[in-house]
Motif scaffolding. Structure first.
Motif, PDB file in Angstrom:
ATOM      1  N   THR A  18     -16.977 -19.700 -56.452  1.00 29.31           N
ATOM      2  CA  THR A  18     -16.147 -20.483 -57.367  1.00 29.31           C
ATOM      3  C   THR A  18     -15.560 -19.566 -58.424  1.00 29.31           C
ATOM      4  OG1 THR A  18     -17.526 -22.450 -57.037  1.00 29.31           O
ATOM      5  CG2 THR A  18     -16.106 -22.415 -58.979  1.00 29.31           C
ATOM      6  N   VAL A  64     -14.227 -18.585 -61.883  1.00 27.69           N
ATOM      7  CA  VAL A  64     -14.407 -19.027 -63.269  1.00 27.69           C
ATOM      8  C   VAL A  64     -13.553 -18.130 -64.155  1.00 27.69           C
ATOM      9  CG1 VAL A  64     -16.050 -19.312 -65.171  1.00 27.69           C
ATOM     10  CG2 VAL A  64     -16.728 -19.902 -62.830  1.00 27.69           C
ATOM     11  N   PHE A  71     -13.129 -19.061 -67.627  1.00 23.57           N
ATOM     12  CA  PHE A  71     -13.557 -19.253 -69.012  1.00 23.57           C
ATOM     13  C   PHE A  71     -14.464 -18.106 -69.436  1.00 23.57           C
ATOM     14  CE2 PHE A  71     -16.514 -20.801 -72.215  1.00 23.57           C
ATOM     15  CZ  PHE A  71     -15.665 -21.374 -73.143  1.00 23.57           C
ATOM     16  N   GLY A 125     -12.100 -30.319 -69.410  1.00 21.55           N
ATOM     17  CA  GLY A 125     -12.012 -30.928 -68.096  1.00 21.55           C
ATOM     18  C   GLY A 125     -11.043 -32.100 -68.090  1.00 21.55           C
ATOM     19  N   THR A 126     -11.067 -32.847 -67.007  1.00 24.25           N
ATOM     20  CA  THR A 126     -10.117 -33.944 -66.836  1.00 24.25           C
ATOM     21  C   THR A 126     -10.540 -35.213 -67.567  1.00 24.25           C
ATOM     22  OG1 THR A 126     -11.259 -34.573 -64.792  1.00 24.25           O
ATOM     23  CG2 THR A 126      -9.377 -33.077 -64.603  1.00 24.25           C
ATOM     24  N   GLY A 158      -9.826 -21.593 -70.336  1.00 21.17           N
ATOM     25  CA  GLY A 158      -9.969 -21.128 -68.963  1.00 21.17           C
ATOM     26  C   GLY A 158     -10.598 -22.205 -68.108  1.00 21.17           C
ATOM     27  N   ALA A 159     -10.759 -21.887 -66.854  1.00 21.39           N
ATOM     28  CA  ALA A 159     -11.325 -22.839 -65.896  1.00 21.39           C
ATOM     29  C   ALA A 159     -12.797 -22.533 -65.663  1.00 21.39           C
ATOM     30  CB  ALA A 159     -10.566 -22.763 -64.570  1.00 21.39           C
ATOM     31  N   PRO A 203     -12.928 -25.497 -59.872  1.00 13.78           N
ATOM     32  CA  PRO A 203     -11.704 -26.140 -59.383  1.00 13.78           C
ATOM     33  C   PRO A 203     -11.706 -27.656 -59.531  1.00 13.78           C
ATOM     34  CG  PRO A 203     -13.154 -25.632 -57.549  1.00 13.78           C
ATOM     35  CD  PRO A 203     -13.848 -25.121 -58.779  1.00 13.78           C
ATOM     36  N   LEU A 260     -13.753 -29.541 -64.293  1.00 14.19           N
ATOM     37  CA  LEU A 260     -13.654 -28.596 -65.399  1.00 14.19           C
ATOM     38  C   LEU A 260     -12.631 -27.496 -65.116  1.00 14.19           C
ATOM     39  CD1 LEU A 260     -17.433 -28.247 -66.308  1.00 14.19           C
ATOM     40  CD2 LEU A 260     -15.698 -29.629 -67.453  1.00 14.19           C
ATOM     41  N   HIS A 261     -11.531 -27.861 -64.478  1.00 19.63           N
ATOM     42  CA  HIS A 261     -10.535 -26.839 -64.163  1.00 19.63           C
ATOM     43  C   HIS A 261      -9.702 -26.442 -65.380  1.00 19.63           C
ATOM     44  CE1 HIS A 261      -8.074 -30.492 -63.972  1.00 19.63           C
ATOM     45  NE2 HIS A 261      -7.043 -29.717 -64.195  1.00 19.63           N
ATOM     46  N   ALA A 262      -9.743 -27.226 -66.477  1.00 22.65           N
ATOM     47  CA  ALA A 262      -9.000 -26.899 -67.693  1.00 22.65           C
ATOM     48  C   ALA A 262      -9.906 -27.126 -68.888  1.00 22.65           C
ATOM     49  CB  ALA A 262      -7.744 -27.757 -67.811  1.00 22.65           C
ATOM     50  N   VAL A 263     -10.241 -26.046 -69.585  1.00 23.12           N
ATOM     51  CA  VAL A 263     -11.118 -26.112 -70.754  1.00 23.12           C
ATOM     52  C   VAL A 263     -10.431 -25.375 -71.894  1.00 23.12           C
ATOM     53  CG1 VAL A 263     -13.358 -25.501 -71.721  1.00 23.12           C
ATOM     54  CG2 VAL A 263     -13.193 -26.229 -69.337  1.00 23.12           C
TER      55      VAL A 263
END
Length: 442
Positions: free
Chosen positions: A79, A81, A83, A262-263, A350-351, A354, A357-360
């Motif tokens: 995965t 990462v 972040f 995250g979303t 960062g992510a 996928p 938590l793809h947008a932090v």
């Protein structure tokens, strides 16, 4: 001996050449940074040495942590990462800055102060730093966790290159050269940008501290859930390194755009939605539900006024300037603060995977535009209001002074008229007395 302290660790044969010095300091900065990461990882590994694997795992984990701080990404069990705790980046920046200062001192001794020499030396240092990071990325693999060498080399080049350029610009060599060619509005504008940036970051730090106190129960509960005592030291270290990320997220909240985790979790000035979050103590300080409007207005309004006031004061400077120069300084301040906040927003986000938590973190471009626009507008309003108040004050003083002069003149004329009337009455009385005396004599 005091003169040689700045060159400690650099052989005399290396100091004689600026290019060897640049390569030495670049590679040395990467090795020192990796050593700091290894030292922290080993310190966290020692309390649970029996259950945490062999010492080589801790050494590789510390090296991977240092390489992740270059913002090239890290692969955790397949995965990606992106972040990175901003505290790790700050430590790396301090190490690279020190290496750049040593390089600048060597260049000054060798009297290589031209732009071309500085650019070449900075390029060699950044290249050596990036090459060392790429070599460490190939060697440091921990099971399914690895760091891609090429993205890490690119990130290391950008990080070291920008810090080296800033360091060389801050040294006496660069200052003496720039003092002759820098426009008059550049330095006050950059000072104003730095002041506004400090206001936003400082207000964000205060907001994070206040939110942690307000949600102390939830933060403590999360800390107990993930482990306490000696086994919680690694989590405590990671939380401390992530504190700057929380500060930048809070600054984005105060600027208006807010931030996301995250979303399912989004926090803006007047609303907050909280979804499923990892059991990480610092995330317990994220508010949930509707934020009181009065509190939001006070927080945002106070931060905007403070940032605008500091920008206006530093842009104006101690001496009076014309309006065109003042506008140039404000433009430099707004652009500089916006670009710096956008860079901090990119570094702090960062992510984490996928999926959810793809947008932090905050949106870098929204944060930069918001800060630049707010600083420019508020500073212009404050400067215009100050100028209008000064004009009205002068006008009021002029009107009051003119009114007082008019009243004094009228009072004097009135006083003179009364004296004339009294003199005329006395003359008439004297004439009447004379007539009476003449009649009696006749």
């Amino acid at each position: 001996m005091a003169d040689l302290d700045m060159f400690r660790g650099i052989p005399a044969s290396v100091r004689q050449s600026p290019w060897r010095t640049a390569a030495w300091t670049g590679a040395g900065a990467a090795i020192v940074g990796a050593s700091v990461g290894v030292a922290v990882a080993v310190a966290c590994w020692l309390p649970n040495a029996g259950a945490s694997g062999p010492p080589m795992s801790a050494i590789r984990a510390g090296t991977l942590a240092f390489l992740a701080a270059q913002h090239g990404g890290i692969d955790l069990d397949g995965t990606r990462v992106g972040f990175v705790p901003l505290g790790m980046t700050a430590i790396v920046a301090i190490i690279v800055w020190r290496a750049s200062v040593v390089l600048a001192d060597v260049l000054e001794r060798l009297r290589m102060t031209s732009r071309r020499d500085l650019a070449k030396a900075g390029t060699v240092q950044a290249g050596s730093y990036a090459a060392t990071c790429a070599a460490l990325a190939v060697l440091a693999r921990l099971g399914t966790t690895s760091v891609p060498p090429i993205p890490v080399a690119v990130g290391a080049t950008m990080l070291c290159g920008s810090i080296t350029a800033a360091s060389l610009a801050w040294t006496s060599i660069r200052r003496r050269w720039s003092a002759l060619s820098a426009p008059d509005y550049l330095r006050p504008g950059l000072r104003a940008a730095m002041g506004a940036l400090c206001v936003y970051v400082g207000a964000g730090a205060l907001l994070v501290a206040g939110s942690l106190l307000a949600h102390a129960g939830q933060v403590s509960q999360l800390s107990r859930m993930v482990g306490g005592g000696v086994s919680g030291i690694p989590l405590l270290v990671v939380g401390a390194l992530c504190a700057p990320n929380a500060v930048i997220a809070a600054a984005s909240f105060l600027a208006g755009p807010g931030f996301a985790v995250g979303t399912g979790t989004s926090v803006t000035a007047f609303s907050a939605s909280r979804g499923t979050l990892p059991a990480f103590p610092i995330l317990g300080a994220i508010p949930s539900g509707q934020i009181p409007s009065v509190l939001a207005v006070l927080l945002l309004g106070g931060t905007l006024l403070a940032a605008g006031w500091v920008t206006a004061r530093l842009a104006q400077g101690p001496a009076a300037v014309d309006f065109g120069t003042l506008l140039s300084r404000l433009a430099v301040a707004a652009a500089g603060a916006g670009a710096a906040m956008a860079a901090l927003g990119w570094l702090s986000g960062g992510a984490l995977g996928p999926a959810r938590l793809h947008a932090v973190g905050p949106s870098p471009w929204q944060l930069g535009i918001a800060v630049a626009g707010e600083i420019a507008i508020v500073a212009l309003i404050l400067i215009g209001g100050s100028a209008l108040w000064g004009w009205l004050s002068v006008r009021a003083v002029t009107l009051v002074t003119a009114g007082r002069l008019t009243l004094v003149s009228a009072w004097r004329r009135r006083a003179d008229g009364k004296r004339d009337e009294r003199d005329e009455d006395s003359a008439n009385d004297d004439r009447d007395d004379d007539k009476d005396e003449a009649a009696l004599a006749g």
